[in-house]
Design a protein around this motif. Structure first.
Motif, PDB file in Angstrom:
ATOM      1  N   LEU A  96      35.245  39.598  43.429  1.00  0.00           N
ATOM      2  CA  LEU A  96      36.619  39.133  43.245  1.00  0.00           C
ATOM      3  C   LEU A  96      37.278  38.833  44.591  1.00  0.00           C
ATOM      4  CD1 LEU A  96      37.922  41.445  40.376  1.00  0.00           C
ATOM      5  CD2 LEU A  96      37.394  39.009  40.249  1.00  0.00           C
ATOM      6  N   GLU A  97      36.996  39.634  45.597  1.00  0.00           N
ATOM      7  CA  GLU A  97      37.538  39.355  46.927  1.00  0.00           C
ATOM      8  C   GLU A  97      37.053  38.011  47.451  1.00  0.00           C
ATOM      9  OE1 GLU A  97      36.231  42.805  49.016  1.00  0.00           O
ATOM     10  OE2 GLU A  97      38.092  43.923  48.652  1.00  0.00           O
ATOM     11  N   ALA A  98      35.804  37.653  47.113  1.00  0.00           N
ATOM     12  CA  ALA A  98      35.271  36.357  47.532  1.00  0.00           C
ATOM     13  C   ALA A  98      35.980  35.216  46.810  1.00  0.00           C
ATOM     14  CB  ALA A  98      33.767  36.298  47.274  1.00  0.00           C
ATOM     15  N   LEU A  99      36.383  35.448  45.544  1.00  0.00           N
ATOM     16  CA  LEU A  99      37.128  34.426  44.817  1.00  0.00           C
ATOM     17  C   LEU A  99      38.513  34.222  45.420  1.00  0.00           C
ATOM     18  CD1 LEU A  99      36.587  34.869  40.960  1.00  0.00           C
ATOM     19  CD2 LEU A  99      35.734  33.046  42.449  1.00  0.00           C
ATOM     20  N   GLY A 100      39.141  35.311  45.834  1.00  0.00           N
ATOM     21  CA  GLY A 100      40.474  35.202  46.410  1.00  0.00           C
ATOM     22  C   GLY A 100      41.217  36.512  46.320  1.00  0.00           C
ATOM     23  N   PRO A 101      42.341  36.642  47.007  1.00  0.00           N
ATOM     24  CA  PRO A 101      43.137  37.866  46.960  1.00  0.00           C
ATOM     25  C   PRO A 101      43.745  38.066  45.577  1.00  0.00           C
ATOM     26  CG  PRO A 101      44.328  36.137  48.115  1.00  0.00           C
ATOM     27  CD  PRO A 101      42.952  35.599  47.862  1.00  0.00           C
ATOM     28  N   PRO A 102      44.183  39.272  45.265  1.00  0.00           N
ATOM     29  CA  PRO A 102      44.713  39.541  43.926  1.00  0.00           C
ATOM     30  C   PRO A 102      45.842  38.619  43.487  1.00  0.00           C
ATOM     31  CG  PRO A 102      44.310  41.601  45.064  1.00  0.00           C
ATOM     32  CD  PRO A 102      44.102  40.512  46.072  1.00  0.00           C
ATOM     33  N   GLN A 103      46.676  38.175  44.422  1.00  0.00           N
ATOM     34  CA  GLN A 103      47.769  37.296  44.011  1.00  0.00           C
ATOM     35  C   GLN A 103      47.283  35.905  43.633  1.00  0.00           C
ATOM     36  OE1 GLN A 103      47.388  38.690  47.018  1.00  0.00           O
ATOM     37  NE2 GLN A 103      47.927  37.293  48.690  1.00  0.00           N
ATOM     38  N   ALA A 104      46.041  35.550  44.003  1.00  0.00           N
ATOM     39  CA  ALA A 104      45.514  34.211  43.729  1.00  0.00           C
ATOM     40  C   ALA A 104      44.464  34.198  42.635  1.00  0.00           C
ATOM     41  CB  ALA A 104      44.913  33.617  45.005  1.00  0.00           C
ATOM     42  N   VAL A 105      44.081  35.367  42.106  1.00  0.00           N
ATOM     43  CA  VAL A 105      43.024  35.468  41.091  1.00  0.00           C
ATOM     44  C   VAL A 105      43.486  36.442  40.013  1.00  0.00           C
ATOM     45  CG1 VAL A 105      40.622  36.084  40.615  1.00  0.00           C
ATOM     46  CG2 VAL A 105      41.234  35.034  42.810  1.00  0.00           C
ATOM     47  N   SER A 106      43.357  36.052  38.749  1.00  0.00           N
ATOM     48  CA  SER A 106      43.677  36.919  37.616  1.00  0.00           C
ATOM     49  C   SER A 106      42.405  37.198  36.826  1.00  0.00           C
ATOM     50  CB  SER A 106      44.721  36.257  36.712  1.00  0.00           C
ATOM     51  OG  SER A 106      45.944  36.089  37.387  1.00  0.00           O
ATOM     52  N   PHE A 107      42.182  38.469  36.490  1.00  0.00           N
ATOM     53  CA  PHE A 107      40.943  38.907  35.851  1.00  0.00           C
ATOM     54  C   PHE A 107      41.244  39.619  34.543  1.00  0.00           C
ATOM     55  CE2 PHE A 107      38.106  42.678  35.375  1.00  0.00           C
ATOM     56  CZ  PHE A 107      36.974  42.014  34.953  1.00  0.00           C
ATOM     57  N   VAL A 108      40.428  39.347  33.523  1.00  0.00           N
ATOM     58  CA  VAL A 108      40.407  40.158  32.303  1.00  0.00           C
ATOM     59  C   VAL A 108      38.961  40.568  32.044  1.00  0.00           C
ATOM     60  CG1 VAL A 108      42.464  39.092  31.296  1.00  0.00           C
ATOM     61  CG2 VAL A 108      40.213  38.139  30.768  1.00  0.00           C
ATOM     62  N   PRO A 109      38.728  41.766  31.507  1.00  0.00           N
ATOM     63  CA  PRO A 109      37.354  42.271  31.363  1.00  0.00           C
ATOM     64  C   PRO A 109      36.652  41.776  30.108  1.00  0.00           C
ATOM     65  CG  PRO A 109      38.920  43.945  30.680  1.00  0.00           C
ATOM     66  CD  PRO A 109      39.740  42.781  31.172  1.00  0.00           C
ATOM     67  N   GLY A 110      35.306  41.875  30.157  1.00  0.00           N
ATOM     68  CA  GLY A 110      34.473  41.505  29.021  1.00  0.00           C
ATOM     69  C   GLY A 110      33.684  42.691  28.505  1.00  0.00           C
ATOM     70  N   ASN A 111      32.836  42.445  27.508  1.00  0.00           N
ATOM     71  CA  ASN A 111      32.099  43.533  26.875  1.00  0.00           C
ATOM     72  C   ASN A 111      31.133  44.218  27.838  1.00  0.00           C
ATOM     73  OD1 ASN A 111      30.914  40.762  26.270  1.00  0.00           O
ATOM     74  ND2 ASN A 111      29.128  42.053  25.832  1.00  0.00           N
ATOM     75  N   HIS A 112      30.522  43.474  28.760  1.00  0.00           N
ATOM     76  CA  HIS A 112      29.605  44.107  29.707  1.00  0.00           C
ATOM     77  C   HIS A 112      30.354  44.984  30.717  1.00  0.00           C
ATOM     78  CE1 HIS A 112      25.549  42.377  28.913  1.00  0.00           C
ATOM     79  NE2 HIS A 112      26.281  41.481  28.251  1.00  0.00           N
ATOM     80  N   ASP A 113      31.641  44.733  30.888  1.00  0.00           N
ATOM     81  CA  ASP A 113      32.444  45.566  31.783  1.00  0.00           C
ATOM     82  C   ASP A 113      32.814  46.895  31.130  1.00  0.00           C
ATOM     83  OD1 ASP A 113      32.494  43.500  33.727  1.00  0.00           O
ATOM     84  OD2 ASP A 113      34.086  42.492  32.605  1.00  0.00           O
ATOM     85  N   ALA A 114      32.662  46.978  29.807  1.00  0.00           N
ATOM     86  CA  ALA A 114      32.945  48.210  29.063  1.00  0.00           C
ATOM     87  C   ALA A 114      31.684  48.656  28.338  1.00  0.00           C
ATOM     88  CB  ALA A 114      34.080  47.973  28.070  1.00  0.00           C
TER      89      ALA A 114
END
Length: 318
Positions: free
Chosen positions: A100-118
């Motif tokens: 996620l850091e490679a994609l961008g800082p938290p203010q520039a990237v929004s994430f929601v989790p998927g089934n493999h994350d849980a």
């Protein structure tokens, strides 16, 4: 990107275009070797599947190439709709944060989790401790769903369908409380002066029939009934590893639902059709009069590893 959309009056003056990238299902690797005590329950079958074939379906060089291409496009914001992890190991959580850091800082990237994350109990909580900053709402509260983030003309509403399931199942669930909270958010946004463009981010295909049995969103009917009442301008999801377009009814007309292919799909691993190759999507948003005009394009890798652009045209004139 496509030119002027059908139905636009010559007198309409569009606002500045805002560009959102949508990347999903990166399944970041390599998968660390788990300890024996970590291979209990579902992780045992997941690890066996990874060794038997899934590790050859996801290529980190492909993922790196797509991220590099994305970073070169001058994107205003990135939406990542889940499955950073593979079998939810604690060692994967820091790897997910680095991605996620490679994609961008938290203010520039929004994430929601998927089934493999849980993947198993405790996996989602561990991932959100490491990556919660990319889920923080406008008030700074992280790891709670739904969340609201305002970026340019967009109101990004992040939902979580991530739940632990039994072996060989990959279904998701929102639950009545999350659906009710999302409805309240979407209704309130619809009445704001200047009405922002409401973009919902979710991992599982949120409409009935959007995924096969055992992989579906269990309360898809309740979600789509909520959208029919409250509305949204665009819904983004992952999970199926294919680029797709569907629509569900909204109070002002059909609401587009766009699925993205896996960003790390090795050439040929998920099929050779353009919609199955490793790719991400770019959406352009304009405000024309009182309407939100949304157009989309897919940027993916062809069989030779070259970037291929597919124009998906206008998604919404609502």
């Amino acid at each position: 990107m496509p030119g002027p959309c059908p139905g636009r009056s010559p007198d309409d003056v569009p606002a500045l275009i805002f560009r959102l990238a949508h990347l999903t299902d990166p399944h970041v690797g390599p998968l660390p070797r788990p300890r024996l005590r970590q291979l209990l329950g579902k992780r045992a079958t997941g690890y066996a599947n990874w060794r038997r074939g899934r590790s050859r379906s996801h290529d980190m060089a492909v993922l790196s190439a797509l991220v590099a291409d994305l970073k070169a496009q001058g994107i205003d914001h990135v939406a990542c709709t889940g499955d950073l992890c593979n079998i939810g190991l604690p060692s994967e959580w820091e790897t997910a944060r680095v991605f996620l850091e490679a994609l961008g800082p938290p203010q520039a990237v929004s994430f929601v989790p998927g089934n493999h994350d849980a993947y198993v109990r405790g996996s989602l909580e561990g991932l959100l401790r490491a990556c919660g900053d990319w889920t923080a709402d406008d008030a700074g509260s992280a790891g709670r769903f739904p969340y609201l983030r305002r970026r340019g003309p967009l109101a990004l509403v992040g939902l979580s369908t991530a739940i632990p399931t039994i072996p060989f199942a990959a279904s998701g669930r929102l639950g009545p409380a999350q659906i009710a909270a999302a409805e309240a958010l979407l209704r309130a946004l619809a009445t704001e002066p200047g009405r922002p463009c409401r973009v919902v981010m979710i991992h599982h295909p949120p409409h009935p029939g959007g995924a096969a049995a055992g992989r579906e969103l269990r309360d898809a009917a309740a979600f789509t009934a909520m959208i029919a009442r409250a509305g949204a301008e665009l819904i983004l999801h992952g999970h199926n590893h294919t680029t797709s377009l569907a629509h569900v009814p909204g109070p002002g007309g059909p609401v587009p639902i766009v699925g993205g292919s896996s960003a790390s799909a090795r050439p040929g691993a998920h099929g050779t059709a353009p919609e199955r190759r490793a790719a991400y999507l770019i959406y352009a948003f304009e405000k024309v009069g009182d309407r939100h005009v949304i157009t989309a394009a897919q940027r993916g890798l062809d069989g030779e590893g070259e970037v291929e652009v597919r124009d998906l045209g206008a998604l919404s004139l609502g």
